[in-house]
Structures are given as C-alpha cells and as structure tokens.
Design a protein around this motif. Sequence first.
Motif, PDB file in Angstrom:
ATOM      1  N   ILE A 180       0.903  -1.283  -0.097  1.00 22.55           N
ATOM      2  CA  ILE A 180       0.010   0.115   0.169  1.00 22.55           C
ATOM      3  C   ILE A 180       0.875   1.312  -0.011  1.00 22.55           C
ATOM      4  O   ILE A 180       1.790   1.459   0.809  1.00 22.55           O
ATOM      5  N   ASP A 181       0.899   2.312  -0.979  1.00 18.93           N
ATOM      6  CA  ASP A 181       1.335   3.249  -0.914  1.00 18.93           C
ATOM      7  C   ASP A 181       0.541   4.605  -0.668  1.00 18.93           C
ATOM      8  O   ASP A 181       0.917   5.741  -0.731  1.00 18.93           O
ATOM      9  N   MET A 182      -0.680   4.345  -0.385  1.00 21.70           N
ATOM     10  CA  MET A 182      -1.625   5.739  -0.019  1.00 21.70           C
ATOM     11  C   MET A 182      -2.726   5.226   0.838  1.00 21.70           C
ATOM     12  O   MET A 182      -3.313   4.070   0.961  1.00 21.70           O
ATOM     13  N   LEU A 183      -2.899   5.794   1.880  1.00 21.85           N
ATOM     14  CA  LEU A 183      -4.080   5.702   2.713  1.00 21.85           C
ATOM     15  C   LEU A 183      -5.071   6.839   2.768  1.00 21.85           C
ATOM     16  O   LEU A 183      -4.679   7.856   2.778  1.00 21.85           O
ATOM     17  N   VAL A 184      -6.325   6.465   2.505  1.00 18.27           N
ATOM     18  CA  VAL A 184      -7.312   7.127   2.407  1.00 18.27           C
ATOM     19  C   VAL A 184      -8.361   7.202   3.620  1.00 18.27           C
ATOM     20  O   VAL A 184      -9.179   5.907   3.856  1.00 18.27           O
ATOM     21  N   VAL A 185      -8.510   8.202   4.473  1.00 18.68           N
ATOM     22  CA  VAL A 185      -8.923   8.127   5.579  1.00 18.68           C
ATOM     23  C   VAL A 185      -9.984   9.079   6.266  1.00 18.68           C
ATOM     24  O   VAL A 185      -9.877  10.317   5.589  1.00 18.68           O
ATOM     25  N   PRO A 186     -11.384   8.948   6.644  1.00 24.23           N
ATOM     26  CA  PRO A 186     -12.309   9.787   6.768  1.00 24.23           C
ATOM     27  C   PRO A 186     -11.911  10.632   7.845  1.00 24.23           C
ATOM     28  O   PRO A 186     -11.005  10.421   8.971  1.00 24.23           O
ATOM     29  N   ILE A 187     -12.144  12.002   7.973  1.00 22.58           N
ATOM     30  CA  ILE A 187     -11.799  12.867   9.071  1.00 22.58           C
ATOM     31  C   ILE A 187     -12.907  13.369   9.674  1.00 22.58           C
ATOM     32  O   ILE A 187     -14.068  13.994   9.203  1.00 22.58           O
ATOM     33  N   GLY A 188     -13.134  13.272  11.044  1.00 21.97           N
ATOM     34  CA  GLY A 188     -14.258  14.036  11.893  1.00 21.97           C
ATOM     35  C   GLY A 188     -13.494  14.983  12.681  1.00 21.97           C
ATOM     36  O   GLY A 188     -13.133  15.955  12.334  1.00 21.97           O
ATOM     37  N   ARG A 201       4.139   7.416   8.424  1.00 21.35           N
ATOM     38  CA  ARG A 201       5.346   8.488   8.304  1.00 21.35           C
ATOM     39  C   ARG A 201       6.521   7.418   8.936  1.00 21.35           C
ATOM     40  O   ARG A 201       7.696   7.837   8.736  1.00 21.35           O
ATOM     41  N   ALA A 202       6.311   6.272   9.448  1.00 24.14           N
ATOM     42  CA  ALA A 202       7.216   5.555  10.105  1.00 24.14           C
ATOM     43  C   ALA A 202       7.554   4.374   9.138  1.00 24.14           C
ATOM     44  O   ALA A 202       8.392   3.726   9.575  1.00 24.14           O
ATOM     45  N   ALA A 203       6.887   4.112   7.938  1.00 26.67           N
ATOM     46  CA  ALA A 203       7.196   3.455   7.194  1.00 26.67           C
ATOM     47  C   ALA A 203       8.321   3.244   6.508  1.00 26.67           C
ATOM     48  O   ALA A 203       9.093   4.177   6.361  1.00 26.67           O
ATOM     49  N   ASP A 204       8.768   2.193   5.943  1.00 28.97           N
ATOM     50  CA  ASP A 204      10.058   1.940   4.978  1.00 28.97           C
ATOM     51  C   ASP A 204       9.852   2.399   3.942  1.00 28.97           C
ATOM     52  O   ASP A 204      10.825   2.354   2.988  1.00 28.97           O
ATOM     53  N   HIS A 205       8.732   2.894   3.480  1.00 28.22           N
ATOM     54  CA  HIS A 205       8.454   3.394   2.116  1.00 28.22           C
ATOM     55  C   HIS A 205       7.672   4.581   1.962  1.00 28.22           C
ATOM     56  O   HIS A 205       6.864   4.641   3.204  1.00 28.22           O
ATOM     57  N   ALA A 206       7.634   5.325   1.218  1.00 29.13           N
ATOM     58  CA  ALA A 206       6.693   6.615   1.040  1.00 29.13           C
ATOM     59  C   ALA A 206       5.297   6.289   0.926  1.00 29.13           C
ATOM     60  O   ALA A 206       4.955   5.515   0.047  1.00 29.13           O
ATOM     61  N   ILE A 207       4.416   6.713   1.842  1.00 25.65           N
ATOM     62  CA  ILE A 207       3.067   6.416   1.813  1.00 25.65           C
ATOM     63  C   ILE A 207       2.256   7.872   1.941  1.00 25.65           C
ATOM     64  O   ILE A 207       2.625   8.553   3.116  1.00 25.65           O
ATOM     65  N   GLU A 208       1.448   8.048   0.999  1.00 27.24           N
ATOM     66  CA  GLU A 208       0.834   9.332   1.082  1.00 27.24           C
ATOM     67  C   GLU A 208      -0.574   9.137   1.845  1.00 27.24           C
ATOM     68  O   GLU A 208      -0.902   8.076   1.964  1.00 27.24           O
ATOM     69  N   VAL A 209      -1.049  10.111   2.665  1.00 26.22           N
ATOM     70  CA  VAL A 209      -2.035  10.049   3.466  1.00 26.22           C
ATOM     71  C   VAL A 209      -2.872  11.286   2.957  1.00 26.22           C
ATOM     72  O   VAL A 209      -2.411  12.267   3.031  1.00 26.22           O
ATOM     73  N   VAL A 210      -4.355  10.813   2.631  1.00 25.42           N
ATOM     74  CA  VAL A 210      -5.216  11.798   2.311  1.00 25.42           C
ATOM     75  C   VAL A 210      -6.462  11.731   3.111  1.00 25.42           C
ATOM     76  O   VAL A 210      -7.015  10.247   3.208  1.00 25.42           O
TER      77      VAL A 210
END
Length: 413
Positions: A180-188, A201-210
């Motif tokens: 997985i290289d992107m996480l899509v997360v609901p925000i309340g 941010r602590a993963a060993d590869h770049a992961i975008e967070v949206v």
Amino acid sequence: MATQLAPVSEQPVSIADVRAAHMRIADAIVRTPTLISHTLSAMTGATVYLKFENLQFTAAYKERGALNTLLQLSPEARAMGVIAASAGNHAQGLAYHANRLGVPATIVMPRNTPVVKVVQTQGHGATVILEGDTFDAALAHARVLEAERGFTFVPPFDDVRVIAGQGTVALEMLEDHPEIDMLVVPIGGGGLISGMATVARAADHAIEVVGVEAELYPSMYNRINGTDMPCAGDTLAEGIAVKEPGGITARMVRDLVDDIVLVSERALEEAVSLLLQIEKTVVEGAGAAGLAALLAHPERFRGKTVGVVLCGGNIDTRLLANVLLRDLARSGRLARLRLRLQDQPGALYNVMRVFDRERVNIIEIYHQRVFTTLPAKGLITDIECEARDRAHLDRLMAALREAGYDVSPVELA
C-alpha cells in the motif's frame, strides 16, 4: 497542506505509542481483514484494499482508542468510572469495553438522540443521561459530571491515548499489505487520521495520507487551509459531521497529512450502495467516505495502491433502504414517469400495453384528477416502474412518445 511534512519525532504521538497500544488491545478487538476489491479497482483505476472495521463487535474502529485509554487508567480511576459525551460509535465502543473490564461508564447524549442508539449503548452496560438539545450541551454537562463525581473523561478524538489506539488500524493494514502506498481516511475530529498518519510516516517506503470530509462539514479542511466554509446541514456521514476538530489532531494533520478532499452527499450515497452491492458489506456514511473520494476524484488516486478504511457500519436500516432506492433511481433501474392522459375508459389500459411490449415492470400507479392544471377531462398519472437499466428505460419513454403520450421522468433532487 504543508509542502514539507514535519518529523514524526516532534509529534505528541509516536510510532512506539501506536505499537504499544496494539500490544495492549490486540487480544480484545477484532483484527479485521484488509482485502483487495478487484471490482472497485477496475472502476476507479486504483488498486483498492478495504479495511473492514465495520466488523468490530460494535461495528466501528472507535473501540481501539477507547480500549487503549481504559487500559491505561489507574486502579483508582477505574473504580471511579469514566464518562463521555457521544451519540455515536464512541459511546458504544467505550461502553462495551468499560463493561467488559468492570469499569462504570456514563454516556451523556443529547435528548434528540435516536432511541435505537440509546438502547444499544445501555445494552453495553452504560448509564445513559440525556441532556441538552445539542452535542455541545451534552458535552458541557459531561464535563460538569466529571468534576462533580470524579469520573475520567474519555474524549472521542483529541487525546494521545485515543489517537494511538486508532493508529493501530494502519499498523494492521500495512502488516497485511505492505505494498500500500496511499491511505485514504475519513476525518471527523481527526483522531483516526492522526494515528494512521503516524504509522505511515514511520514506514520503510513513502506512503501518502489523504483525508476525506463531507462537503457539508469541512471543519479540518477549513482549519488547515485557512478557509471559512460553513459546517452545517444533514449529511449521510453523520459520524464525521464535526464542527470543530481537535487541537492535538489539527496539529498532527497539518504536519503529517498530505491532502484533504471533500465529497458530496451524492458520492457518499453511491459509495454506501456500491459497498453493499459489490462487497456485500454494510457501512454508514462516514465509513463510505474513503470510497466516495475515489469515485469523486479518480484522477487523484489513479495508479496508486490505496488502503481505504471502512471505519463504521452503524447505519439506520430505513436510511439505508432510502439510499439504495435512490441509487436504483439514479441508475435508471427504478423510475417514476409522469403521463398526461384523457380521463376515459381504456386510457390506462392502452398505456399498460406499451409497458407490456417493452417488458417494463409496473410497481405503483398514482392518478391525479383534482390538483392539476389540465382540463377537467384530463388527468396526470404517475407510474413507478422497474427497468433493467437506463437504456431500457429510455426505450420505454421513446415508445410511449411514439404512441402519442406526453411523458417525462420525475427526477430526484
């Protein structure tokens, strides 16, 4: 959003906090599956993995943060009990695990909270107090009781223990599917995305967070981008309908999250319907927000390997039925057609013959003779019908017009 993300080491919650939270709670929560959806991947152009948090015992991820907080209370605090203000998933998650651990729990809810939510929370062993007509009034009363009775207040999102617990969702996702290289997360309020971004941010590869918010409640988007869009209205995503995000979470979102997108009510409805039809899983509006983002902004996610959190499944059954029927109507499979007829024998029979020839099923027929601008010998007939798809419905309307009828669809808002 900030172009330069801040170091995780400067944040109030660390990856070590999230890992410790997972060790505490792992034996008492469901390790929900993260599964690829080949159909949704084909539809969106992304490789879509779904995390089924709607399979928790209380049907929402909120259990994680609540349990992590409860397990860190002192024996004295446990004996005194905990309190929260909530009319949703936080109430049930806290009540369930407090009862399991023998910790007295009090939940303050607004007076207008649906009876089913009150009963469910009481069913988990909590004392429910109905106070005020708004969430803010219920919250104010909860803080008064906290001071008067020595309860420990457990916030729904703006607490480092809660954030660390919610972050365990991402730990499991990335352990199960490190591609997985992107996480899509609901925000309340921001607790879930703050915890998950910490892990990313602590993963060993770049992961975008949206992050994803409903267009009607862009509170975190406003806070981060300096905008002033209104936060009001009846949204399907009531679980993330937050007017004011947390202070801790706003800081973490500003520093750790790449982007926030907004989704319309129609996109939320479509996502709820698709998840039921394709994945055979029930989600609430907030739980469908991640998929709604992929549907509404396909260019943002195309080509990515995306992890989407189905964060909750507590949706009123009548509301779910309405969403499904509206989706069928928008797709052309259900329709209401309005025809102008002469009020004479055989008029309706002749219309029925056209429906029969086109093999379109009739569900309901409504005649209107009085409240119409037509002449006294005319009437308006609304016919609810079921077609195979939009093209089938279009063929029916073409056949009706060819037979001389004035026909028009009654459109959804």
